[in-house]
Design a protein around this motif. Structure first.
Motif, PDB file in Angstrom:
ATOM      1  N   GLU A  38      53.011 120.311  27.701  1.00  0.00           N
ATOM      2  CA  GLU A  38      53.203 119.641  26.403  1.00  0.00           C
ATOM      3  C   GLU A  38      54.007 118.351  26.531  1.00  0.00           C
ATOM      4  OE1 GLU A  38      52.305 123.903  25.821  1.00  0.00           O
ATOM      5  OE2 GLU A  38      53.849 122.898  27.006  1.00  0.00           O
ATOM      6  N   TYR A  39      54.757 118.221  27.618  1.00  0.00           N
ATOM      7  CA  TYR A  39      55.516 116.988  27.860  1.00  0.00           C
ATOM      8  C   TYR A  39      54.577 115.778  27.905  1.00  0.00           C
ATOM      9  CZ  TYR A  39      58.205 113.452  30.373  1.00  0.00           C
ATOM     10  OH  TYR A  39      58.819 112.275  30.747  1.00  0.00           O
ATOM     11  N   ALA A  40      53.431 115.933  28.547  1.00  0.00           N
ATOM     12  CA  ALA A  40      52.473 114.824  28.650  1.00  0.00           C
ATOM     13  C   ALA A  40      51.961 114.420  27.279  1.00  0.00           C
ATOM     14  CB  ALA A  40      51.308 115.204  29.555  1.00  0.00           C
ATOM     15  N   MET A  41      51.679 115.398  26.426  1.00  0.00           N
ATOM     16  CA  MET A  41      51.184 115.091  25.090  1.00  0.00           C
ATOM     17  C   MET A  41      52.252 114.348  24.286  1.00  0.00           C
ATOM     18  SD  MET A  41      48.830 116.719  26.329  1.00  0.00           S
ATOM     19  CE  MET A  41      48.086 118.239  26.827  1.00  0.00           C
ATOM     20  N   ALA A  42      53.493 114.788  24.402  1.00  0.00           N
ATOM     21  CA  ALA A  42      54.584 114.133  23.681  1.00  0.00           C
ATOM     22  C   ALA A  42      54.810 112.713  24.202  1.00  0.00           C
ATOM     23  CB  ALA A  42      55.862 114.949  23.808  1.00  0.00           C
ATOM     24  N   ALA A  43      54.740 112.534  25.511  1.00  0.00           N
ATOM     25  CA  ALA A  43      54.951 111.211  26.102  1.00  0.00           C
ATOM     26  C   ALA A  43      53.856 110.234  25.699  1.00  0.00           C
ATOM     27  CB  ALA A  43      55.021 111.323  27.622  1.00  0.00           C
ATOM     28  N   ALA A  44      52.659 110.747  25.471  1.00  0.00           N
ATOM     29  CA  ALA A  44      51.524 109.893  25.120  1.00  0.00           C
ATOM     30  C   ALA A  44      51.455 109.573  23.626  1.00  0.00           C
ATOM     31  CB  ALA A  44      50.226 110.556  25.558  1.00  0.00           C
ATOM     32  N   THR A  45      52.325 110.180  22.827  1.00  0.00           N
ATOM     33  CA  THR A  45      52.322 109.926  21.389  1.00  0.00           C
ATOM     34  C   THR A  45      52.733 108.480  21.135  1.00  0.00           C
ATOM     35  OG1 THR A  45      52.891 112.223  20.947  1.00  0.00           O
ATOM     36  CG2 THR A  45      53.296 110.649  19.176  1.00  0.00           C
ATOM     37  N   PRO A  46      51.931 107.721  20.396  1.00  0.00           N
ATOM     38  CA  PRO A  46      52.287 106.330  20.115  1.00  0.00           C
ATOM     39  C   PRO A  46      53.663 106.228  19.460  1.00  0.00           C
ATOM     40  CG  PRO A  46      50.038 106.779  19.423  1.00  0.00           C
ATOM     41  CD  PRO A  46      50.661 108.101  19.806  1.00  0.00           C
ATOM     42  N   GLY A  47      54.446 105.254  19.929  1.00  0.00           N
ATOM     43  CA  GLY A  47      55.776 105.035  19.373  1.00  0.00           C
ATOM     44  C   GLY A  47      56.861 105.888  20.012  1.00  0.00           C
ATOM     45  N   ASN A  48      56.479 106.787  20.899  1.00  0.00           N
ATOM     46  CA  ASN A  48      57.447 107.644  21.579  1.00  0.00           C
ATOM     47  C   ASN A  48      57.979 106.889  22.794  1.00  0.00           C
ATOM     48  OD1 ASN A  48      58.638 110.053  21.068  1.00  0.00           O
ATOM     49  ND2 ASN A  48      56.978 111.316  21.844  1.00  0.00           N
ATOM     50  N   LEU A  62      54.734 118.764  36.295  1.00  0.00           N
ATOM     51  CA  LEU A  62      54.178 119.462  35.135  1.00  0.00           C
ATOM     52  C   LEU A  62      53.439 120.680  35.655  1.00  0.00           C
ATOM     53  CD1 LEU A  62      54.829 116.705  33.858  1.00  0.00           C
ATOM     54  CD2 LEU A  62      52.873 117.096  32.397  1.00  0.00           C
ATOM     55  N   ILE A  63      53.799 121.841  35.136  1.00  0.00           N
ATOM     56  CA  ILE A  63      53.227 123.087  35.621  1.00  0.00           C
ATOM     57  C   ILE A  63      52.964 124.002  34.435  1.00  0.00           C
ATOM     58  CG2 ILE A  63      55.531 124.001  36.133  1.00  0.00           C
ATOM     59  CD1 ILE A  63      54.262 125.454  38.533  1.00  0.00           C
ATOM     60  N   GLY A  64      51.757 124.560  34.394  1.00  0.00           N
ATOM     61  CA  GLY A  64      51.362 125.394  33.262  1.00  0.00           C
ATOM     62  C   GLY A  64      51.887 126.807  33.335  1.00  0.00           C
ATOM     63  N   VAL A  65      52.007 127.338  34.548  1.00  0.00           N
ATOM     64  CA  VAL A  65      52.475 128.708  34.755  1.00  0.00           C
ATOM     65  C   VAL A  65      53.408 128.692  35.959  1.00  0.00           C
ATOM     66  CG1 VAL A  65      51.770 131.064  35.323  1.00  0.00           C
ATOM     67  CG2 VAL A  65      50.321 129.662  33.853  1.00  0.00           C
ATOM     68  N   LEU A  66      54.547 129.334  35.837  1.00  0.00           N
ATOM     69  CA  LEU A  66      55.462 129.405  36.972  1.00  0.00           C
ATOM     70  C   LEU A  66      54.838 130.253  38.074  1.00  0.00           C
ATOM     71  CD1 LEU A  66      58.868 129.904  35.153  1.00  0.00           C
ATOM     72  CD2 LEU A  66      57.789 127.792  35.905  1.00  0.00           C
ATOM     73  N   SER A  67      54.973 129.773  39.306  1.00  0.00           N
ATOM     74  CA  SER A  67      54.377 130.480  40.439  1.00  0.00           C
ATOM     75  C   SER A  67      55.231 130.258  41.683  1.00  0.00           C
ATOM     76  CB  SER A  67      52.960 129.973  40.689  1.00  0.00           C
ATOM     77  OG  SER A  67      53.005 128.637  41.158  1.00  0.00           O
ATOM     78  N   LYS A  68      54.839 130.869  42.773  1.00  0.00           N
ATOM     79  CA  LYS A  68      55.547 130.697  44.039  1.00  0.00           C
ATOM     80  C   LYS A  68      54.816 129.693  44.923  1.00  0.00           C
ATOM     81  CE  LYS A  68      57.464 135.343  43.979  1.00  0.00           C
ATOM     82  NZ  LYS A  68      57.478 136.656  44.633  1.00  0.00           N
ATOM     83  N   SER A  69      54.204 128.687  44.315  1.00  0.00           N
ATOM     84  CA  SER A  69      53.458 127.691  45.079  1.00  0.00           C
ATOM     85  C   SER A  69      54.422 126.773  45.836  1.00  0.00           C
ATOM     86  CB  SER A  69      52.579 126.851  44.152  1.00  0.00           C
ATOM     87  OG  SER A  69      53.386 126.025  43.333  1.00  0.00           O
ATOM     88  N   GLU A  70      53.911 126.155  46.888  1.00  0.00           N
ATOM     89  CA  GLU A  70      54.701 125.194  47.665  1.00  0.00           C
ATOM     90  C   GLU A  70      55.225 124.083  46.752  1.00  0.00           C
ATOM     91  OE1 GLU A  70      54.043 121.626  50.912  1.00  0.00           O
ATOM     92  OE2 GLU A  70      52.434 123.053  50.609  1.00  0.00           O
ATOM     93  N   LYS A  71      54.357 123.617  45.866  1.00  0.00           N
ATOM     94  CA  LYS A  71      54.728 122.509  44.991  1.00  0.00           C
ATOM     95  C   LYS A  71      55.885 122.896  44.058  1.00  0.00           C
ATOM     96  CE  LYS A  71      51.396 120.084  43.101  1.00  0.00           C
ATOM     97  NZ  LYS A  71      50.404 119.541  42.160  1.00  0.00           N
TER      98      LYS A  71
END
Length: 93
Positions: free
Chosen positions: A60-70, A36-45
């Motif tokens: 936003e993937y984390a928020m969607a995954a945490a939605t009950p029933g998802n 999960l990355i907020g801004v694209l960068s040239k980081s090692e990760k």
């Protein structure tokens, strides 16, 4: 990611995926399956994730995954992709 996201997202993901190893390291880990990355960068990760072909997702993937029933969140909806490359954008559902 914002400081609030950096502290909240691991907790959301741990609730959504209790058996997953949630890591917040600033360096690349070859065992990583999703980044999960907020801004694209040239980081090692990010470059390691890109080279390994793993999911590079918007926060936003984390928020969607945490939605009950998802039971299963489609990563394609949250994948970072360039316009016109055939991929999807985070705001498409």
């Amino acid at each position: 990611l914002t400081p609030d996201q950096k502290s909240a997202i691991p907790l959301l993901l741990k609730d959504a995926f209790p058996s997953a190893a949630i890591k917040t390291s600033s360096t690349w880990d070859p065992d990583t399956t999703h980044l999960l990355i907020g801004v694209l960068s040239k980081s090692e990760k990010f470059l390691g994730a890109l080279a390994a072909g793993i999911w590079c997702l918007r926060p936003e993937y984390a928020m969607a995954a945490a939605t009950p029933g998802n039971q299963r969140v489609n990563e394609l909806h949250y994948e970072w992709a360039a316009p016109g490359d055939g991929g999807t954008k985070g705001d498409e559902k």
